[in-house]
Scaffold this active site. Structure first.
Site, PDB file in Angstrom:
ATOM      1  CG  ASN A 116      -1.694   1.238   1.440  1.00 35.96           C
ATOM      2  OD1 ASN A 116      -1.830   2.042   0.523  1.00 35.96           O
ATOM      3  ND2 ASN A 116      -2.237   1.426   2.637  1.00 35.96           N
ATOM      4  CD1 TRP A 117       3.434   0.976  -2.765  1.00 38.28           C
ATOM      5  CD2 TRP A 117       3.458   2.036  -4.747  1.00 38.28           C
ATOM      6  NE1 TRP A 117       4.107   0.178  -3.662  1.00 38.28           N
ATOM      7  CE2 TRP A 117       4.137   0.802  -4.885  1.00 38.28           C
ATOM      8  CE3 TRP A 117       3.341   2.870  -5.854  1.00 38.28           C
ATOM      9  CZ2 TRP A 117       4.707   0.388  -6.090  1.00 38.28           C
ATOM     10  CZ3 TRP A 117       3.904   2.458  -7.059  1.00 38.28           C
ATOM     11  CH2 TRP A 117       4.584   1.231  -7.175  1.00 38.28           C
ATOM     12  CE  LYS A 118       0.296   3.348   4.796  1.00 37.37           C
ATOM     13  NZ  LYS A 118       0.184   3.475   6.214  1.00 37.37           N
ATOM     14  CG  HIS A 147      -5.711   1.756   5.313  1.00 35.78           C
ATOM     15  ND1 HIS A 147      -5.234   2.687   6.208  1.00 35.78           N
ATOM     16  CD2 HIS A 147      -4.691   0.884   5.094  1.00 35.78           C
ATOM     17  CE1 HIS A 147      -3.976   2.388   6.503  1.00 35.78           C
ATOM     18  NE2 HIS A 147      -3.618   1.303   5.836  1.00 35.78           N
ATOM     19  CD  GLU A 171      -2.823   5.388   6.873  1.00 34.10           C
ATOM     20  OE1 GLU A 171      -2.852   5.471   5.635  1.00 34.10           O
ATOM     21  OE2 GLU A 171      -1.867   4.871   7.494  1.00 34.10           O
ATOM     22  CD  GLU A 178      -3.473  -2.710   7.407  1.00 36.70           C
ATOM     23  OE1 GLU A 178      -2.359  -2.932   6.948  1.00 36.70           O
ATOM     24  OE2 GLU A 178      -4.129  -1.693   7.132  1.00 36.70           O
ATOM     25  N   GLY A 199       2.587   2.096  10.718  1.00 38.78           N
ATOM     26  CA  GLY A 199       3.539   3.191  10.538  1.00 38.78           C
ATOM     27  C   GLY A 199       4.245   3.615  11.815  1.00 38.78           C
ATOM     28  CB  SER A 237       5.420  -1.935  11.872  1.00 32.96           C
ATOM     29  OG  SER A 237       4.995  -0.602  12.081  1.00 32.96           O
ATOM     30  N   GLY A 266       2.788  -1.283   4.316  1.00 33.57           N
ATOM     31  CA  GLY A 266       2.835   0.148   4.038  1.00 33.57           C
ATOM     32  C   GLY A 266       4.257   0.600   3.740  1.00 33.57           C
ATOM     33  N   GLY A 267       4.903   1.169   4.736  1.00 36.36           N
ATOM     34  CA  GLY A 267       6.223   1.782   4.575  1.00 36.36           C
ATOM     35  C   GLY A 267       7.232   0.911   3.835  1.00 36.36           C
TER      36      GLY A 267
HETATM   37  C1  PEP Z   1      -0.704  -0.019   6.056  1.00 35.50           C
HETATM   38  O1  PEP Z   1      -0.802   1.149   5.786  1.00 35.50           O
HETATM   39  O2  PEP Z   1      -1.567  -0.790   5.618  1.00 35.50           O
HETATM   40  C2  PEP Z   1       0.429  -0.470   6.853  1.00 35.50           C
HETATM   41  C3  PEP Z   1       0.395  -1.671   7.350  1.00 35.50           C
HETATM   42  O3  PEP Z   1       1.467   0.415   7.043  1.00 35.50           O
HETATM   43  P1  PEP Z   1       2.908   0.092   7.680  1.00 35.50           P
HETATM   44  O4  PEP Z   1       3.391  -1.195   7.093  1.00 35.50           O
HETATM   45  O5  PEP Z   1       3.764   1.248   7.314  1.00 35.50           O
HETATM   46  O6  PEP Z   1       2.713  -0.028   9.161  1.00 35.50           O
END
Ligand code: PEP
Length: 250
Positions: free
Chosen positions: A9-11, A96, A98, A166, A172, A212, A233-234
């Site tokens: 997920n590049w957000k 999600h 966010e 999640e 993040g 993470s 994500g990251g």
């Molecule tokens: C996400 O945004 O779905 C996520 C899991 O982010 P991260 O891996 O950065 O915690």
């Protein structure tokens, strides 16, 4: 046995040009190393069409980060399920944390979006997860069960769905749920789905973990019996890290 699924997920990162570069690198790297798991990347809306030209002939699928619950109409700034499908997406992330946190998406809105996306033939990755406050308040089970039940309300067929667990406190933040903490919730989600739609549907459902995930913790998380891959994500913005995570799931 369930095939693992890893999605990046590049957000709200990467311009169109940057997305094309990153996608090409990911596709080249995944293509070289055998991957027995499903792999997807979710760039921002403006990049979908161009990145879709690269993913289409590859083993990497194109995923949208969101879509609207109505098929079309006067919803300025929104993007429909049919638009992302035609741009080349085979899947969409819905609910999600966010989106829930910053854009007020309730379980009812998530449910409408899931229905709309499924009706367009998109695979849906429906996200659920508790906040730190909820975990510390001992209501993780209640919160996640309600998200699953209300998110799936009126949906009889989940064969084109994935659920992503999640925990909001792990997204993040660098804090990962331990594999035991994640497995406990994944099992609870599967049992909830079994109550709703039967054991067979629940056994087939893939439940990803997100929060993470890194090359250093992916293998342990993915080795748990009810963790069927990851929503990343990251770490998905770094080709080497993302490919290492895919390989951990392979
Ligand atoms: C996400 O945004 O779905 C996520 C899991 O982010 P991260 O891996 O950065 O915690």
């Amino acid at each position: 046995m369930r095939k693992k699924i890893v999605v990046g997920n590049w957000k709200m990162n990467k311009t169109v040009t940057e997305s094309i570069t990153l996608a090409a690198e990911v596709i080249a790297a995944i293509g070289k190393e055998f991957s027995g798991c499903d792999v997807g990347i979710a760039p921002a809306f403006p990049a979908l069409y161009e990145v879709g030209k690269l993913t289409l002939p590859s083993r990497v699928s194109l995923v949208a980060q969101n879509c609207h619950f109505e098929p079309d109409g006067a919803f300025t700034g929104e993007v429909s399920a049919s638009m992302v499908r035609e741009a080349g997406c085979s899947a969409v992330i819905i609910g999600h944390s966010e989106r829930r946190q910053y854009f007020g998406e309730t379980n009812a809105i998530v449910n409408s979006k899931v229905k709309q996306a499924l009706s367009e033939g998109l695979q849906v990755i429906m996200c659920v997860g508790e906040t730190l406050e909820q975990r510390e308040g001992g209501v993780t089970g209640d919160v996640v069960t309600a998200q699953v039940r209300e998110g799936l309300l009126g949906i009889g067929n989940i064969s084109n769905m994935v659920i992503a667990y999640e925990p909001v406190w792990a997204i993040g933040t660098g804090k990962t749920a331990t594999s035991e903490q994640a497995e406990e919730v994944h099992l609870m989600i599967r049992n909830t789905v079994s109550d709703l739609l039967g054991e067979e549907a629940a056994e087939k459902l893939r439940i990803q973990y997100g929060g993470s995930v890194k090359p250093s913790n992916a293998k342990e998380l993915f080795s748990m019996p009810n963790i069927d891959g990851g929503l990343i994500g990251g770490a998905s913005l770094n080709v080497a890290d993302f490919v290492a995570i895919v390989n951990a799931a392979d």
